[in-house]
Design a protein around this motif. Structure first.
Motif, PDB file in Angstrom:
ATOM      1  N   TRP A  70      37.429 -21.751  38.108  1.00 22.23           N
ATOM      2  CA  TRP A  70      37.956 -22.384  36.904  1.00 22.23           C
ATOM      3  C   TRP A  70      38.524 -23.738  37.258  1.00 22.23           C
ATOM      4  CZ3 TRP A  70      43.549 -22.189  35.521  1.00 22.23           C
ATOM      5  CH2 TRP A  70      44.345 -21.617  36.526  1.00 22.23           C
ATOM      6  N   TRP A  71      38.879 -24.497  36.245  1.00 19.72           N
ATOM      7  CA  TRP A  71      39.482 -25.806  36.481  1.00 19.72           C
ATOM      8  C   TRP A  71      40.768 -25.885  35.680  1.00 19.72           C
ATOM      9  CZ3 TRP A  71      40.206 -28.428  31.985  1.00 19.72           C
ATOM     10  CH2 TRP A  71      39.350 -28.119  30.920  1.00 19.72           C
ATOM     11  N   TYR A  84      42.762 -26.353  30.773  1.00 20.91           N
ATOM     12  CA  TYR A  84      42.079 -25.429  31.679  1.00 20.91           C
ATOM     13  C   TYR A  84      40.767 -24.950  31.065  1.00 20.91           C
ATOM     14  CZ  TYR A  84      43.884 -21.678  28.651  1.00 20.91           C
ATOM     15  OH  TYR A  84      44.156 -20.875  27.576  1.00 20.91           O
ATOM     16  N   GLY A  85      39.897 -24.425  31.925  1.00 16.92           N
ATOM     17  CA  GLY A  85      38.641 -23.861  31.437  1.00 16.92           C
ATOM     18  C   GLY A  85      37.896 -23.174  32.579  1.00 16.92           C
ATOM     19  N   ALA A  86      36.781 -22.542  32.237  1.00 15.69           N
ATOM     20  CA  ALA A  86      36.005 -21.789  33.225  1.00 15.69           C
ATOM     21  C   ALA A  86      35.083 -22.718  34.011  1.00 15.69           C
ATOM     22  CB  ALA A  86      35.173 -20.717  32.525  1.00 15.69           C
ATOM     23  N   PHE A  87      34.773 -22.336  35.224  1.00 18.04           N
ATOM     24  CA  PHE A  87      33.836 -23.073  36.077  1.00 18.04           C
ATOM     25  C   PHE A  87      32.901 -22.019  36.663  1.00 18.04           C
ATOM     26  CE2 PHE A  87      33.407 -27.100  38.655  1.00 18.04           C
ATOM     27  CZ  PHE A  87      32.291 -26.700  39.367  1.00 18.04           C
ATOM     28  N   ILE A  88      31.696 -21.930  36.098  1.00 16.73           N
ATOM     29  CA  ILE A  88      30.790 -20.829  36.428  1.00 16.73           C
ATOM     30  C   ILE A  88      29.663 -21.340  37.312  1.00 16.73           C
ATOM     31  CG2 ILE A  88      29.122 -19.206  35.414  1.00 16.73           C
ATOM     32  CD1 ILE A  88      31.085 -19.196  32.949  1.00 16.73           C
ATOM     33  N   ASP A 130      22.791  -8.165  31.390  1.00 15.08           N
ATOM     34  CA  ASP A 130      22.065  -8.518  30.168  1.00 15.08           C
ATOM     35  C   ASP A 130      22.804  -9.610  29.415  1.00 15.08           C
ATOM     36  OD1 ASP A 130      20.081  -6.403  30.458  1.00 15.08           O
ATOM     37  OD2 ASP A 130      21.751  -5.039  30.074  1.00 15.08           O
ATOM     38  N   MET A 131      24.093  -9.719  29.689  1.00 13.14           N
ATOM     39  CA  MET A 131      24.920 -10.665  28.934  1.00 13.14           C
ATOM     40  C   MET A 131      26.130 -11.026  29.784  1.00 13.14           C
ATOM     41  SD  MET A 131      26.673  -9.771  25.310  1.00 13.14           S
ATOM     42  CE  MET A 131      27.672 -10.953  24.451  1.00 13.14           C
ATOM     43  N   GLU A 132      26.632 -12.240  29.619  1.00 15.20           N
ATOM     44  CA  GLU A 132      27.830 -12.666  30.336  1.00 15.20           C
ATOM     45  C   GLU A 132      28.875 -13.117  29.330  1.00 15.20           C
ATOM     46  OE1 GLU A 132      27.236 -15.753  33.123  1.00 15.20           O
ATOM     47  OE2 GLU A 132      25.414 -14.866  33.954  1.00 15.20           O
ATOM     48  N   VAL A 133      30.126 -12.773  29.572  1.00 17.68           N
ATOM     49  CA  VAL A 133      31.203 -13.198  28.679  1.00 17.68           C
ATOM     50  C   VAL A 133      32.358 -13.750  29.511  1.00 17.68           C
ATOM     51  CG1 VAL A 133      32.769 -12.503  26.829  1.00 17.68           C
ATOM     52  CG2 VAL A 133      30.569 -11.323  27.084  1.00 17.68           C
ATOM     53  N   PRO A 134      32.632 -15.049  29.432  1.00 14.97           N
ATOM     54  CA  PRO A 134      33.837 -15.568  30.102  1.00 14.97           C
ATOM     55  C   PRO A 134      35.083 -15.096  29.353  1.00 14.97           C
ATOM     56  CG  PRO A 134      32.310 -17.351  29.497  1.00 14.97           C
ATOM     57  CD  PRO A 134      31.878 -16.114  28.769  1.00 14.97           C
ATOM     58  N   ILE A 141      32.432 -25.330  32.554  1.00 15.41           N
ATOM     59  CA  ILE A 141      31.447 -25.992  33.401  1.00 15.41           C
ATOM     60  C   ILE A 141      30.494 -24.903  33.871  1.00 15.41           C
ATOM     61  CG2 ILE A 141      31.142 -27.113  35.652  1.00 15.41           C
ATOM     62  CD1 ILE A 141      33.422 -28.860  35.026  1.00 15.41           C
ATOM     63  N   GLU A 142      29.194 -25.126  33.685  1.00 12.59           N
ATOM     64  CA  GLU A 142      28.205 -24.124  34.089  1.00 12.59           C
ATOM     65  C   GLU A 142      27.162 -24.793  34.959  1.00 12.59           C
ATOM     66  OE1 GLU A 142      26.957 -21.351  31.089  1.00 12.59           O
ATOM     67  OE2 GLU A 142      28.531 -22.044  29.738  1.00 12.59           O
ATOM     68  N   VAL A 143      27.098 -24.375  36.210  1.00 13.87           N
ATOM     69  CA  VAL A 143      26.187 -24.995  37.174  1.00 13.87           C
ATOM     70  C   VAL A 143      25.497 -23.905  37.985  1.00 13.87           C
ATOM     71  CG1 VAL A 143      27.634 -27.061  37.349  1.00 13.87           C
ATOM     72  CG2 VAL A 143      27.976 -25.182  38.968  1.00 13.87           C
ATOM     73  N   ASN A 144      24.563 -24.335  38.807  1.00 11.33           N
ATOM     74  CA  ASN A 144      23.929 -23.421  39.757  1.00 11.33           C
ATOM     75  C   ASN A 144      24.373 -23.798  41.165  1.00 11.33           C
ATOM     76  OD1 ASN A 144      21.585 -23.759  37.415  1.00 11.33           O
ATOM     77  ND2 ASN A 144      21.946 -21.689  38.128  1.00 11.33           N
ATOM     78  N   GLU A 145      24.387 -22.811  42.006  1.00 12.08           N
ATOM     79  CA  GLU A 145      24.734 -23.035  43.415  1.00 12.08           C
ATOM     80  C   GLU A 145      23.907 -24.211  43.939  1.00 12.08           C
ATOM     81  OE1 GLU A 145      24.046 -23.227  47.408  1.00 12.08           O
ATOM     82  OE2 GLU A 145      22.520 -22.169  46.257  1.00 12.08           O
ATOM     83  N   GLY A 146      24.541 -25.112  44.637  1.00  9.60           N
ATOM     84  CA  GLY A 146      23.832 -26.250  45.215  1.00  9.60           C
ATOM     85  C   GLY A 146      23.797 -27.490  44.340  1.00  9.60           C
ATOM     86  N   ASP A 147      24.142 -27.350  43.042  1.00  6.57           N
ATOM     87  CA  ASP A 147      24.138 -28.522  42.168  1.00  6.57           C
ATOM     88  C   ASP A 147      25.196 -29.533  42.606  1.00  6.57           C
ATOM     89  OD1 ASP A 147      22.152 -27.494  40.573  1.00  6.57           O
ATOM     90  OD2 ASP A 147      23.471 -26.924  38.908  1.00  6.57           O
ATOM     91  N   ALA A 148      24.955 -30.779  42.255  1.00  3.21           N
ATOM     92  CA  ALA A 148      25.998 -31.795  42.334  1.00  3.21           C
ATOM     93  C   ALA A 148      26.672 -31.861  40.966  1.00  3.21           C
ATOM     94  CB  ALA A 148      25.393 -33.138  42.701  1.00  3.21           C
ATOM     95  N   VAL A 149      27.980 -32.060  40.956  1.00  2.00           N
ATOM     96  CA  VAL A 149      28.738 -32.052  39.707  1.00  2.00           C
ATOM     97  C   VAL A 149      29.455 -33.394  39.573  1.00  2.00           C
ATOM     98  CG1 VAL A 149      30.480 -30.815  38.355  1.00  2.00           C
ATOM     99  CG2 VAL A 149      29.129 -29.575  40.058  1.00  2.00           C
ATOM    100  N   GLU A 150      29.444 -33.917  38.362  1.00  2.00           N
ATOM    101  CA  GLU A 150      30.106 -35.180  38.079  1.00  2.00           C
ATOM    102  C   GLU A 150      30.910 -34.997  36.814  1.00  2.00           C
ATOM    103  OE1 GLU A 150      27.214 -38.558  38.962  1.00  2.00           O
ATOM    104  OE2 GLU A 150      28.256 -39.230  37.155  1.00  2.00           O
ATOM    105  N   VAL A 151      32.217 -35.119  36.882  1.00  2.00           N
ATOM    106  CA  VAL A 151      33.036 -34.983  35.679  1.00  2.00           C
ATOM    107  C   VAL A 151      33.871 -36.243  35.513  1.00  2.00           C
ATOM    108  CG1 VAL A 151      34.622 -33.541  34.371  1.00  2.00           C
ATOM    109  CG2 VAL A 151      33.224 -32.501  36.171  1.00  2.00           C
TER     110      VAL A 151
END
Ligand SMILES: *[C@@H]1O[C@H](CO)[C@@H](O)[C@H](O)[C@H]1NC(C)=O
Ligand SMILES: *[C@@H]1O[C@H](CO)[C@@H](O)[C@H](O)[C@H]1NC(C)=O
Ligand SMILES: *[C@@H]1O[C@H](CO)[C@@H](O)[C@H](O)[C@H]1NC(C)=O
Ligand SMILES: *[C@@H]1O[C@H](CO)[C@@H](O)[C@H](O)[C@H]1NC(C)=O
Ligand SMILES: *[C@@H]1O[C@H](CO)[C@@H](O)[C@H](O)[C@H]1NC(C)=O
Length: 647
Positions: free
Chosen positions: A120-121, A133-137, A152-156, A54-64
């Motif tokens: 993460w979730w 399970y998975g990442a929650f960024i 320059d780059m991100e790696v979960p 899951i990749e979101v920005n601070e303040g987003d609403a999330v619906e899963v």
């Protein structure tokens, strides 16, 4: 006209950059996977191991929307998401909801105001989190920077623990016998074991450019093992843990207890080549004769672009019992110093963690007299029966599901372990301080204790018994976390503000210890202002687990969804405004300010730099719903183009 349209378009771009509603669909079901020379059927999300990030920005609403196509009851917990005013979206089965039954579904709706970093979730029912399970960024919202130079780059890097068996059977074998479950067969990095295991033909490889700044988002999604993580030939600069920024910590070894995350920068300034990232258990059992960890090594590869993969250099790993290295890391973490540590303390507790034995329960049909058990303050926690969740019982005024008499301190030594579903009631906005004491009786073990619904400050920790007079608390820049590794035979002092109403599980994140009873629940009351009072639960939520409630919720699931609005930008405190406004204690009536460092104060050792938010090296697995704003924007731009064309 043109100017008006332009102004409107700009306004909409601004709104869009601010916050969005991000939607995912998670289908939980069986899949076959080849690992360690055999084919195993596992339960996973969307046929992926790990499941989608899951990749979101601070303040987003999330619906899963979680669709359960598995044969098991399941729930998903969004580990570290504070769930401010949305306790029914937290996920632990029979604490905050009734499980999603086979063929059922539940749409989790919540926001992430004031939180940035790596979370993460995972499944929060039985042993399923071994594969579900998975990442929650959570990245800063557009216009906000990281408090460190943008990577320059991100790696979960999601670390897992693997069994060559159906993990539900692994757990039920252990429960029926009243014993601990069999140790894992392997560790994994992003679902892959790496080449040091038999039949291994698959390794996670991160291809990097030389002289780049790479942000590793490391998550310990394992069930039962603290993990050491190293990259050959490279050091780390730790910049965040559990989605809370830290001051820079330079180290060559990361250690993560189950449930914890670490964000670490790596400069790719070594000689071009390939380097192993290696993962081994940190066995915290002492004395060593009790050590029983999986002793295997998982590897992934950090490969400089254009160089060959073989043979990668291997890092020298600490010995598995190396508590000195682990404690140097855990004890060395510091926060950024904001927001201020809340005080004065309203609720002061000592919680003693205990392992022991209880007579076998009649349901434990393969148990031989006594069963392994665990307790907090002498109470071995039991989830309520399958009739109602704790939050459901509270919301519906059902008596007899739990008692509100969890003790504030340990019983006299020698008291027999009791069994119960006890909660500690805490009034809204209380400042709660807890001394977590691990028993010093051998064997000792480090227990990672996870708090739902809050981050806490770690004010002090140490080995041996806690002696109040001789302990100095860090009230200046303590690290904020959601999972604290309490040293074997040692202690930790944590503090948080109970500014979030709900039923919040507080439990050991060594998964086998949960059914053994190593947990309790905080019941935080609503406050007295409208902003601190829980609204009615959503109609698709099942709190009481009867057929009628499941049917009503299923009808609400297919009805048009109520919109959950993203959080407005001011949720983040401005860096220039420290003091009372930043203090969680001052949050009475506006519960969206969490008790943790969320402002963007620059880290001491690194210069503040340009904006962050580069895309992840992995693709977003779920569709990012830009929502109706994008549509509107397109129409306006189209109108604008047409207008220009005519003119
Ligand atoms: C690994 O080996 C298995 C069994 O031989 C095979 O089915 C699978 O496709 C292989 N995977 C890769 C990535 O080569
Ligand atoms: C890593 O840090 C250690 C200790 O500060 C230092 O001796 C070593 O040279 C560093 N290695 C790299 C690759 O920067
Ligand atoms: C590796 O280098 C090639 C050639 O310069 C480039 O096309 C590719 O995008 C690079 N890959 C990564 C992951 O940077
Ligand atoms: C149960 O206990 C008996 C007597 O102590 C012992 O002989 C037997 O092996 C035990 N069985 C198991 C499954 O541990
Ligand atoms: C699934 O959950 C329901 C509701 O709590 C419960 O009645 C049922 O026994 C559970 N099934 C299993 C297999 O645990």
């Amino acid at each position: 006209m043109v100017r008006l349209l332009l102004a409107l378009a700009l306004l909409l771009v601004g709104r869009l950059a601010d916050a969005a509603t991000v939607k995912y669909t998670f289908t939980v079901g069986s899949m076959q996977i080849n690992q360690l020379c055999s084919t195993t059927s596992i339960i996973a999300v969307n046929g992926q191991l790990p499941g989608p990030s899951i990749e979101v920005n601070e303040g987003d609403a999330v619906e899963v929307k979680v669709i359960n196509n598995s044969p098991y009851n399941v729930t998903i917990h969004w580990h570290g998401v504070l769930q401010l005013m949305t306790p029914w979206a937290d996920g632990p089965s029979l604490v905050s909801q009734c499980p999603i039954q086979p063929s059922g579904s539940y749409t989790y709706r919540f926001g992430v105001p004031g939180q940035e970093g790596t979370l993460w979730w995972h499944a929060h029912s039985s042993f399923l989190r071994a594969t579900v399970y998975g990442a929650f960024i959570v990245r800063p919202r557009a216009g906000n920077a990281y408090p460190f130079p943008a990577p320059d780059m991100e790696v979960p890097i999601v670390l897992g623990e693997w069994w060559n068996r159906n993990v539900v059977d692994v757990e039920s074998d252990a429960l029926l016998a009243g014993q601990l479950p069999a140790q894992s067969d392997a560790f994994t990095v992003n679902g892959k074991t790496g080449l040091l295991y038999p039949c291994a033909n698959d390794t996670f490889t991160a291809v990097v450019e030389p002289n780049a700044r790479v942000l590793l988002r490391v998550i310990n999604a394992g069930l039962n093992s603290h993990l050491f993580f190293k990259v050959a030939g490279h050091n780390f600069t730790v910049v965040a843990v559990d989605a809370g920024y830290t001051s820079n910590l330079n180290t060559d070894t990361l250690v993560l207890a189950p449930g914890q995350t670490v964000d670490a920068l790596v400069d790719t300034a070594a000689a071009p080549g390939s380097y192993y990232m290696a993962v081994q258990a940190h066995d915290t059992m002492s004395p060593l004769t009790f050590a029983a960890s999986d002793t295997t090594t998982a590897t992934a590869i950090l490969q400089y672009n254009g160089t060959s993969t073989s043979p990668p250099a291997m890092p020298a790993m600490p010995s598995s019992s190396d508590a000195a290295t682990a404690n140097a890391f855990y004890f060395g973490l510091r926060g950024l110093g904001t927001p201020a540590v809340p005080s004065p303390v309203d609720v002061s507790m000592t919680i003693e963690l205990g392992l022991g034995q209880l007579p076998c329960d009649p349901s434990q049909t393969r148990c031989n007299g006594t069963a392994a058990a665990a307790a907090m303050n002498g109470v071995s926690f039991r989830l309520p029966g399958p009739q109602a969740s704790l939050l459901g019982a509270h919301a519906n005024g059902l008596a007899g599901v739990f008692t509100a008499d969890f003790p504030d301190g340990p019983p006299p030594s020698g008291t027999a372990m009791a069994v119960g579903t006890k909660v500690r009631k805490v009034s809204f906005n209380s400042v709660v301080e807890i001394v977590l004491q691990n028993p010093s009786a051998v064997p000792t073990e480090n227990h990672p204790i996870h708090l739902h619904g809050f981050n806490f400050f770690v004010l002090a920790q140490g080995v041996g018994p806690f002696t109040p007079a001789s302990v100095a608390y860090n009230l200046v820049d303590p690290v904020a976390r959601n999972t604290i590794a309490v040293p074997g035979g040692g202690w930790a002092v944590i503090r948080f503000v109970a500014n979030n109403p709900g039923m919040w599980f507080f439990h050991c994140h060594l998964d086998p210890h949960v059914p053994m009873g190593l947990g309790m629940v905080f019941h935080v009351d609503s406050g007295t202002t409208p902003g601190s009072t829980l609204p009615p639960p959503p109609a698709n939520w099942v709190g009481v687990c009867d057929a009628q409630s499941y049917a009503a919720a299923a009808a609400a699931e297919v009805a048009p969804a109520p919109a959950l609005s993203p959080a407005p930008a001011p949720a983040l405190a401005p860096a220039s405004a420290p003091g009372p406004a930043n203090s969680p204690r001052a949050a009475a009536g506006s519960p969206v300010i969490p008790p943790r460092a969320v402002d963007h104060k620059p880290s001491p050792n690194l210069p503040q730099h340009r904006d962050g938010g580069l895309p992840s090296s992995r693709s977003t697995a779920g569709p990012r719903a830009a929502g109706h704003l994008t549509g509107l924007l397109c129409i306006i731009l189209l109108l604008f183009v047409l207008h220009q064309h005519k003119a």
